[in-house]
Design a protein around this motif. Structure first.
Motif, mmCIF file in Angstrom:
data_model
loop_
_atom_site.group_PDB
_atom_site.id
_atom_site.type_symbol
_atom_site.label_atom_id
_atom_site.label_comp_id
_atom_site.label_asym_id
_atom_site.label_seq_id
_atom_site.Cartn_x
_atom_site.Cartn_y
_atom_site.Cartn_z
ATOM 1 N N ARG A 66 23.973 12.585 -22.310
ATOM 2 C CA ARG A 66 24.457 12.609 -20.932
ATOM 3 C C ARG A 66 24.740 11.182 -20.462
ATOM 4 N N ILE A 67 25.660 11.070 -19.488
ATOM 5 C CA ILE A 67 26.076 9.735 -19.057
ATOM 6 C C ILE A 67 24.928 8.956 -18.428
ATOM 7 N N ASN A 68 23.969 9.658 -17.820
ATOM 8 C CA ASN A 68 22.852 8.920 -17.212
ATOM 9 C C ASN A 68 21.890 8.359 -18.260
ATOM 10 N N GLU A 69 22.065 8.765 -19.514
ATOM 11 C CA GLU A 69 21.294 8.184 -20.611
ATOM 12 C C GLU A 69 22.062 7.074 -21.318
ATOM 13 N N TYR A 135 34.050 6.623 -22.363
ATOM 14 C CA TYR A 135 34.077 6.937 -20.929
ATOM 15 C C TYR A 135 35.474 6.786 -20.326
ATOM 16 N N SER A 201 16.806 7.184 -22.550
ATOM 17 C CA SER A 201 17.271 8.078 -23.617
ATOM 18 C C SER A 201 16.163 8.310 -24.639
#
Length: 486
Positions: A66-69, A135, A201
């Motif tokens: 996930r992008i938050n990781e 991204y 992560s």
């Protein structure tokens, strides 16, 4: 679109690199320029060993978390690069005398020791394009390439031209340029994660190195392959022949720009598609489309460069580098077989062990055959020819794995008919342009000849493209429709 941005960045980067090389070739003596290129050769030879295959880890792991990781993954890899860069710098400093002895150039010792801090600054910049590609912010990668190459011209080439024309000035300038590049890269790597709540992560260093070490081994063997001809020429033929070889024996930079841009974009796509179990036919169609579009850029540029090799080399580096055109033409032959990158599929499949083994076998073959060429022919040209043959063998072995995975014959992997028409269109156009340039024009000015010949070539190529069923507008349209902040 993402590949187009990387291509634009690489094109600008190449322009600044050529300007830098042209200035250094003219203001440094041939011996000094050869020494500078040997310093770069040592650095690039060892670089892949100390990066441990980690730059490709961004494109492999980031699409799977996930992008938050994502920021956590990037930080872990940055830490690895700083540690490896420090070790690399220490090794360069301590072993500078041994390297100078191996390459038979006493001037290398002091210059390698001056150069030693560079890896500490440059290794943390690795993989930036991969992050931006994941991204869909490759315009930042393009901006980075332009800025860093601009600083290289300012810090390396201009001091040599206007302050002091020696190797140490160039090397010191390279260190300053590397430090600036590091600061810019670390800032840009954070951009995709701004405004996003970050979580740690679960990706472990063990997982990272399990993925990257086979790639490191493959890259190590790849460096062994690339360094063989440089070693034999440097050792047996001296720094001046090495200078001729260094300027000429390179794959056309435009080609590497196109292929690297496509590969950077395709790796996360293939990684995601294979992880989700996508249809093999869809993967093949994507690869075919990429190959055709890449050929629209690569084949015309390669054919023109091969035809006008003497003009290009003497314009860029001066008449004393006439011999560079021979190496240039030999190495260019590889580019007709590299219109599609094989590594994105192989890496996405997790077949990094196979990738490594192919490079290992090829490395042994290259070193053995090039030594035989030195002993039998004592010719640097023979070394370059052997290098090309071994490169083609490696490509065949890689493509054979892909054909087995896609369950098609090798001949069906490439759209041979379409590629053939692009090649034929390019050859016919180059012959006509060459005839007009040297049979009708009277000027001897190299810059004028280069501009006129290339303009003629493009006009003839595009005007005749419909006869060969080629639509170059497919390449031009994405560049025309670029929206920077989309």
């Amino acid at each position: 679109m993402q590949a187009a941005w990387l291509g634009v960045g690489s094109l600008s980067s190449f322009a600044f690199s050529i300007i830098s090389a042209a200035i250094l070739s003219r203001f440094l003596s041939k011996s000094d320029y050869g020494t500078y290129k040997q310093v770069m050769y040592v650095y690039h030879t060892l670089l892949t060993v100390f990066t441990l295959g980690l730059p490709k880890a961004y494109s492999y792991f980031l699409p799977r978390v996930r992008i938050n990781e994502g920021n956590s993954v990037v930080n872990k890899l940055n830490f690895c690069f700083f540690v490896l860069g420090a070790i690399f710098s220490i090794i360069l400093y301590l072993f500078a005398p041994s390297i100078a002895s191996i390459l038979n150039n006493n001037e290398l010792e002091v210059n390698i020791r001056i150069f030693a801090p560079t890896p500490l600054f440059l290794l943390p910049t690795m993989g930036l394009e991969g992050i931006m590609s994941v991204y869909r912010k490759t315009y930042y990668g393009a901006l980075y390439m332009v800025l860093t190459r601009l600083f290289m011209v300012i810090c390396v080439a201009l001091p040599v031209a206007f302050y002091k024309s020696d190797v140490q000035t160039a090397v010191l300038g390279f260190i300053v340029s590397s430090f600036i590049s590091c600061i810019i890269a670390l800032h840009i790597k954070k951009i995709p994660f701004k405004g996003i709540a970050q979580v740690s992560s679960q990706l472990s260093y063990k997982e990272i190195f399990k993925f990257s070490l086979p790639l490191m081994l493959a890259s190590l063997w790849g460096i062994a392959i690339k360094s063989a001809d440089q070693f034999y020429i440097s050792r047996w033929f001296g720094s001046e022949v090495f200078a001729d070889y260094s300027n000429g024996a390179l794959e056309l930079p435009f080609v590497s720009m196109v292929l690297n841009a496509c590969g950077t974009v395709l790796l996360p796509l293939f990684s995601k598609s294979i992880a989700e179990g996508s249809n093999k036919k869809q993967i093949l169609e994507l690869w075919n489309r990429t190959a055709v579009k890449a050929s629209y850029l690569i084949y015309p540029l390669v054919v023109y460069s091969w035809t006008f090799a003497v003009l290009i080399m003497t314009f860029l580096y001066g008449d004393i580098y006439l011999e560079s055109a021979v190496y240039f033409r030999i190495i260019l032959l590889v580019n007709f077989f590299t219109v599609a990158q094989y590594y994105p599929i192989i890496v996405a499949l997790g077949e990094t062990n196979y990738y490594s083994k192919v490079h290992m076998y090829n490395a042994f073959i290259v070193w053995f055959l090039e030594l035989a060429a030195v002993l039998l022919f004592h010719s640097p040209y023979a070394i370059a020819i052997v290098s090309v043959i071994c490169h083609l063998i490696k490509i065949y072995m890689m493509i054979s794995l892909i054909s087995r995975y896609l369950e098609v014959k090798i001949i069906h992997i490439f759209p041979v008919k379409k590629l053939g028409f692009v090649f034929l269109n390019s050859v016919v156009s180059s012959i006509i342009a060459y005839y007009i340039t040297y049979s009708i024009l009277t000027t001897n000015n190299k810059f004028s000849l280069l501009i006129i010949s290339f303009s003629l070539y493009l006009v003839i190529l595009i005007a005749s493209s419909k006869l060969f069923g080629i639509r170059y507008i497919e390449i031009i349209r994405p560049l025309i429709n670029i929206k920077l902040w989309k």
